[in-house]
Write an enzyme that holds these catalytic residues in place. Structure first.
Site, PDB file in Angstrom:
ATOM      1  N   THR A   1     -13.596  14.440 -10.485  1.00  0.00           N
ATOM      2  CA  THR A   1     -12.986  15.489 -11.295  1.00  0.00           C
ATOM      3  C   THR A   1     -14.113  16.397 -11.768  1.00  0.00           C
ATOM      4  OG1 THR A   1     -13.302  14.336 -13.388  1.00  0.00           O
ATOM      5  CG2 THR A   1     -11.271  13.815 -12.155  1.00  0.00           C
TER       6      THR A   1
ATOM      7  N   THR B   1     -13.177   2.255 -25.815  1.00  0.00           N
ATOM      8  CA  THR B   1     -13.838   3.056 -26.855  1.00  0.00           C
ATOM      9  C   THR B   1     -13.490   2.572 -28.265  1.00  0.00           C
ATOM     10  OG1 THR B   1     -13.856   5.279 -27.819  1.00  0.00           O
ATOM     11  CG2 THR B   1     -11.877   4.672 -26.632  1.00  0.00           C
ATOM     12  N   ASP B   2     -14.359   2.905 -29.218  1.00  0.00           N
ATOM     13  CA  ASP B   2     -14.059   2.584 -30.622  1.00  0.00           C
ATOM     14  C   ASP B   2     -12.924   3.444 -31.172  1.00  0.00           C
ATOM     15  OD1 ASP B   2     -15.402   5.020 -30.774  1.00  0.00           O
ATOM     16  OD2 ASP B   2     -16.913   4.350 -32.219  1.00  0.00           O
ATOM     17  N   GLU B   3     -12.583   4.532 -30.459  1.00  0.00           N
ATOM     18  CA  GLU B   3     -11.572   5.455 -30.998  1.00  0.00           C
ATOM     19  C   GLU B   3     -10.190   4.811 -31.087  1.00  0.00           C
ATOM     20  OE1 GLU B   3     -11.718   9.480 -29.788  1.00  0.00           O
ATOM     21  OE2 GLU B   3     -13.882   9.480 -29.583  1.00  0.00           O
TER      22      GLU B   3
ATOM     23  N   TYR C   1      -6.106  11.154 -26.331  1.00  0.00           N
ATOM     24  CA  TYR C   1      -7.144  10.380 -25.617  1.00  0.00           C
ATOM     25  C   TYR C   1      -7.168   8.944 -26.116  1.00  0.00           C
ATOM     26  CZ  TYR C   1     -11.751   8.360 -24.750  1.00  0.00           C
ATOM     27  OH  TYR C   1     -12.775   7.490 -24.418  1.00  0.00           O
TER      28      TYR C   1
ATOM     29  N   LYS D   1      -6.251   5.353 -24.225  1.00  0.00           N
ATOM     30  CA  LYS D   1      -7.204   4.247 -24.068  1.00  0.00           C
ATOM     31  C   LYS D   1      -6.643   2.986 -24.736  1.00  0.00           C
ATOM     32  CE  LYS D   1     -10.824   4.219 -22.457  1.00  0.00           C
ATOM     33  NZ  LYS D   1     -11.294   4.015 -21.042  1.00  0.00           N
TER      34      LYS D   1
ATOM     35  N   TYR E   1     -17.068  21.704 -35.782  1.00  0.00           N
ATOM     36  CA  TYR E   1     -15.667  21.648 -36.210  1.00  0.00           C
ATOM     37  C   TYR E   1     -15.577  21.351 -37.704  1.00  0.00           C
ATOM     38  CZ  TYR E   1     -14.721  21.020 -31.152  1.00  0.00           C
ATOM     39  OH  TYR E   1     -14.658  21.158 -29.791  1.00  0.00           O
TER      40      TYR E   1
HETATM   41  P1  NAD Z   1     -16.899  10.935 -17.910  1.00  0.00           P
HETATM   42  O1  NAD Z   1     -15.795  11.876 -18.204  1.00  0.00           O
HETATM   43  O2  NAD Z   1     -18.307  11.404 -17.924  1.00  0.00           O
HETATM   44  O3  NAD Z   1     -16.673  10.263 -16.474  1.00  0.00           O
HETATM   45  C1  NAD Z   1     -15.419   9.842 -16.029  1.00  0.00           C
HETATM   46  C2  NAD Z   1     -15.492   9.643 -14.516  1.00  0.00           C
HETATM   47  O4  NAD Z   1     -14.196   9.191 -14.076  1.00  0.00           O
HETATM   48  C3  NAD Z   1     -15.798  10.928 -13.744  1.00  0.00           C
HETATM   49  O5  NAD Z   1     -16.787  10.678 -12.776  1.00  0.00           O
HETATM   50  C4  NAD Z   1     -14.472  11.298 -13.099  1.00  0.00           C
HETATM   51  O6  NAD Z   1     -14.610  11.978 -11.866  1.00  0.00           O
HETATM   52  C5  NAD Z   1     -13.841   9.916 -12.911  1.00  0.00           C
HETATM   53  N1  NAD Z   1     -12.373   9.995 -12.848  1.00  0.00           N
HETATM   54  C6  NAD Z   1     -11.539  10.666 -13.693  1.00  0.00           C
HETATM   55  N2  NAD Z   1     -10.257  10.541 -13.289  1.00  0.00           N
HETATM   56  C7  NAD Z   1     -10.285   9.751 -12.187  1.00  0.00           C
HETATM   57  C8  NAD Z   1      -9.265   9.259 -11.321  1.00  0.00           C
HETATM   58  N3  NAD Z   1      -7.976   9.564 -11.516  1.00  0.00           N
HETATM   59  N4  NAD Z   1      -9.615   8.464 -10.286  1.00  0.00           N
HETATM   60  C9  NAD Z   1     -10.927   8.148 -10.068  1.00  0.00           C
HETATM   61  N5  NAD Z   1     -11.935   8.613 -10.835  1.00  0.00           N
HETATM   62  C10 NAD Z   1     -11.616   9.407 -11.889  1.00  0.00           C
HETATM   63  O7  NAD Z   1     -16.690   9.719 -18.911  1.00  0.00           O
HETATM   64  P2  NAD Z   1     -17.765   8.788 -19.633  1.00  0.00           P
HETATM   65  O8  NAD Z   1     -18.172   9.419 -20.890  1.00  0.00           O
HETATM   66  O9  NAD Z   1     -18.780   8.369 -18.649  1.00  0.00           O
HETATM   67  O10 NAD Z   1     -16.833   7.543 -20.002  1.00  0.00           O
HETATM   68  C11 NAD Z   1     -16.654   6.479 -19.094  1.00  0.00           C
HETATM   69  C12 NAD Z   1     -15.740   5.447 -19.724  1.00  0.00           C
HETATM   70  O11 NAD Z   1     -16.298   4.974 -20.939  1.00  0.00           O
HETATM   71  C13 NAD Z   1     -14.358   5.998 -20.082  1.00  0.00           C
HETATM   72  O12 NAD Z   1     -13.401   5.008 -19.800  1.00  0.00           O
HETATM   73  C14 NAD Z   1     -14.448   6.258 -21.578  1.00  0.00           C
HETATM   74  O13 NAD Z   1     -13.180   6.130 -22.184  1.00  0.00           O
HETATM   75  C15 NAD Z   1     -15.390   5.158 -22.008  1.00  0.00           C
HETATM   76  N6  NAD Z   1     -16.206   5.439 -23.203  1.00  0.00           N
HETATM   77  C16 NAD Z   1     -16.937   6.589 -23.295  1.00  0.00           C
HETATM   78  C17 NAD Z   1     -17.751   6.790 -24.410  1.00  0.00           C
HETATM   79  C18 NAD Z   1     -18.613   8.019 -24.548  1.00  0.00           C
HETATM   80  O14 NAD Z   1     -19.222   8.222 -25.593  1.00  0.00           O
HETATM   81  N7  NAD Z   1     -18.727   8.868 -23.548  1.00  0.00           N
HETATM   82  C19 NAD Z   1     -17.783   5.828 -25.427  1.00  0.00           C
HETATM   83  C20 NAD Z   1     -17.011   4.683 -25.306  1.00  0.00           C
HETATM   84  C21 NAD Z   1     -16.240   4.490 -24.180  1.00  0.00           C
HETATM   85  O1  TDX Z   2     -18.198  21.584 -30.046  1.00  0.00           O
HETATM   86  C1  TDX Z   2     -18.018  20.553 -30.716  1.00  0.00           C
HETATM   87  N1  TDX Z   2     -18.172  20.605 -32.081  1.00  0.00           N
HETATM   88  C2  TDX Z   2     -17.980  19.519 -32.881  1.00  0.00           C
HETATM   89  O2  TDX Z   2     -18.112  19.613 -34.110  1.00  0.00           O
HETATM   90  C3  TDX Z   2     -17.668  19.294 -30.110  1.00  0.00           C
HETATM   91  C4  TDX Z   2     -17.487  19.186 -28.631  1.00  0.00           C
HETATM   92  C5  TDX Z   2     -17.484  18.224 -30.948  1.00  0.00           C
HETATM   93  N2  TDX Z   2     -17.615  18.320 -32.279  1.00  0.00           N
HETATM   94  C6  TDX Z   2     -17.430  17.130 -33.140  1.00  0.00           C
HETATM   95  C7  TDX Z   2     -16.181  16.321 -32.872  1.00  0.00           C
HETATM   96  C8  TDX Z   2     -16.615  14.912 -33.154  1.00  0.00           C
HETATM   97  O3  TDX Z   2     -16.513  14.648 -34.541  1.00  0.00           O
HETATM   98  O4  TDX Z   2     -18.512  16.256 -32.818  1.00  0.00           O
HETATM   99  C9  TDX Z   2     -18.094  14.883 -32.765  1.00  0.00           C
HETATM  100  C10 TDX Z   2     -18.356  14.346 -31.382  1.00  0.00           C
HETATM  101  O5  TDX Z   2     -17.451  14.999 -30.506  1.00  0.00           O
HETATM  102  P1  TDX Z   2     -17.411  14.680 -28.922  1.00  0.00           P
HETATM  103  O6  TDX Z   2     -18.782  14.808 -28.374  1.00  0.00           O
HETATM  104  O7  TDX Z   2     -16.306  15.475 -28.329  1.00  0.00           O
HETATM  105  O8  TDX Z   2     -17.071  13.119 -28.928  1.00  0.00           O
HETATM  106  P2  TDX Z   2     -15.867  12.279 -29.595  1.00  0.00           P
HETATM  107  O9  TDX Z   2     -14.670  13.135 -29.808  1.00  0.00           O
HETATM  108  O10 TDX Z   2     -16.428  11.574 -30.807  1.00  0.00           O
HETATM  109  O11 TDX Z   2     -15.564  11.227 -28.427  1.00  0.00           O
HETATM  110  C11 TDX Z   2     -16.665  10.622 -27.690  1.00  0.00           C
HETATM  111  O12 TDX Z   2     -16.939   9.326 -28.140  1.00  0.00           O
HETATM  112  C12 TDX Z   2     -16.004   8.306 -27.855  1.00  0.00           C
HETATM  113  C13 TDX Z   2     -16.335  10.616 -26.190  1.00  0.00           C
HETATM  114  O13 TDX Z   2     -16.014  11.929 -25.754  1.00  0.00           O
HETATM  115  C14 TDX Z   2     -15.218   9.643 -25.887  1.00  0.00           C
HETATM  116  O14 TDX Z   2     -15.003   9.578 -24.477  1.00  0.00           O
HETATM  117  C15 TDX Z   2     -15.620   8.279 -26.393  1.00  0.00           C
HETATM  118  O15 TDX Z   2     -14.577   7.357 -26.203  1.00  0.00           O
END
Ligand code: NAD
Ligand code: TDX
Length: 357
Positions: free
Chosen positions: A39, A138-140, A163, A167, A220
């Site tokens: 994606t 996720t913790d969310e 979201y 999850k 935000y």
């Molecule tokens: P990301 O958005 O960077 O990556 C997601 C990946 O999944 C991408 O490579 C995308 O192409 C693939 N994908 C999406 N839809 C798909 C589908 N239908 N089939 C196959 N592949 C698909 O996400 P991330 O930040 O690396 O998060 C990975 C996992 O960890 C997620 O499950 C997210 O909920 C969880 N997570 C993320 C965070 C964070 O801070 N980023 C924290 C806790 C948990």
């Molecule tokens: O432009 C911004 N301005 C802003 O104030 C963005 C993008 C975010 N924010 C705030 C929202 C949140 O309080 O910053 C904080 C972090 O935002 P994000 O980076 O969008 O993360 P969050 O919404 O906390 O979620 C992330 O952590 C948990 C990941 O995107 C999720 O995939 C994961 O599960």
């Protein structure tokens, strides 16, 4: 370590690419199959350094396509699954919730069904080892905290965004497949990750990009929301430890004991960027721009990872200030990656490479 064929879903994303790299390098006797739809968030440039390793294979595909997933499992007979593929951005879930239901809920159930079909009943015998389904969450899912308290593994689920609701739903299905069918499943719920290859729609990489290009940094509301930040490589290490050592049916929280209000985090980032870009102190902070709050914006997340630390001996390796500076250095050194992602050029490579599949 025994030879194993492990399916990693979402391995071209932010956390997935770090996990794939760790497993491919650390376990040469594992065959790592990375299944990713590519994606907007999936980027094979995240895996350039390991893409030619003999124990790595990439497959482009969609977890929402049940027939494809069933065939894939029947063909490969995986010994384990580490499931990270998801739609991951809260703001996108507010504008398009159904996409999140499809990928995060239906996609997860498709994988569970395919695993159940080839794994259950488990092989018996002295050396038999149950294949494992590891769900990365996720913790969310736990909702929002007030000024005090922390999420533990027994905190009741209370998701607020589409979201986190998707999850939470996928977590419930994973537990249900363990309890109902005896699937060997484990779940981890992690706090906000940061580090290299983070897509620049999320707070930290977006702010680095904007500061570098003298664009406003959108904060935000009042910037008072609190997140608990963890170095992405520490998350990958935690997944490794849990995948190999957790008891079936267990959940672990993963977090850095590292809470920051968004505004304090961005002020620290601005200070680091001033230094790195040879700007006068205070220059980058002038870009801070308070904007309309996110709908349903959770106030505070804080993860208690005591269980993981006590039972499996995992601890975070990096202090946040050090990790943030390393992250800034990575983005400033990897300008091409950042420019390709922000311009959309990274997609052209796949369009040519995968157009005939
Ligand atoms: P990301 O958005 O960077 O990556 C997601 C990946 O999944 C991408 O490579 C995308 O192409 C693939 N994908 C999406 N839809 C798909 C589908 N239908 N089939 C196959 N592949 C698909 O996400 P991330 O930040 O690396 O998060 C990975 C996992 O960890 C997620 O499950 C997210 O909920 C969880 N997570 C993320 C965070 C964070 O801070 N980023 C924290 C806790 C948990
Ligand atoms: O432009 C911004 N301005 C802003 O104030 C963005 C993008 C975010 N924010 C705030 C929202 C949140 O309080 O910053 C904080 C972090 O935002 P994000 O980076 O969008 O993360 P969050 O919404 O906390 O979620 C992330 O952590 C948990 C990941 O995107 C999720 O995939 C994961 O599960």
């Amino acid at each position: 370590m025994k030879n194993k064929k492990i399916l990693v879903t979402g391995g071209a994303g932010f956390i997935g690419s770090h996990l794939v790299r760790l497993f491919v390098n650390k376990y040469p006797n594992y065959q790592i199959v990375n299944l990713d739809k590519l994606t907007y968030a999936g980027n094979l440039a995240n895996l350039r350094d390991i893409e030619n390793k003999p124990n790595y294979q990439f497959i482009k595909g969609d977890i929402v396509d049940a027939a494809f997933i069933n065939e894939l499992f029947a063909e490969h007979k995986f010994d384990g699954v580490i499931h990270l593929a998801a739609e991951s951005h809260v703001d996108r879930s507010i504008s398009n919730p159904l996409e999140f239901v499809m990928t995060n809920v239906i996609g997860t159930v498709n994988l569970l069904n395919a695993a159940k079909a080839i794994w259950i009943p488990y092989p018996s015998g002295k050396d038999a080892e149950a294949p494992r389904f590891y769900h990365v969450s996720t913790d969310e899912v736990y909702g929002s905290l007030g000024e005090t308290g922390m999420f533990t593994e027994t905190t009741a689920y209370d998701p607020h965004s589409p979201y986190s609701a998707s999850k939470a739903s996928s977590d419930h299905f994973v537990r249900a497949y363990h309890d109902t069918y005896g699937l060997d499943a484990v779940i981890s719920n992690c706090s906000n990750n940061y580090g290299s290859f983070h897509f620049p729609e999320k707070l930290i990489p977006l702010s680095i990009y904007n500061i570098k290009n003298n664009k406003p940094i959108p904060i935000y509301g009042k910037g008072e929301n609190i997140r608990d930040w963890l170095w992405v490589e520490d998350h990958a290490r935690a997944i490794d430890v849990i995948y190999h050592n957790a008891k079936a049916g267990t959940t672990y929280n993963i977090g850095g004991h590292n809470e920051w209000t968004n505004i304090d985090l961005i002020r620290l980032l601005c200070k680091i960027m001033d230094k790195k870009l040879n700007r006068n102190e205070g220059e980058s902070a002038k870009l801070i721009n308070y904007v309309k709050d996110r709908a349903g914006h959770d106030l505070r997340y804080a993860i208690d990872s005591t269980k993981l630390q006590n039972e499996l001996g995992w601890t975070p390796s990096l202090q946040f200030e050090e990790g943030l500076e390393k992250t800034v250095d990575w983005y400033l050194t990897n300008e091409e990656w950042l420019n390709n992602v922000t311009s959309g050029d990274y997609k052209k490579y796949y369009e040519i490479q995968y157009s005939k599949r």
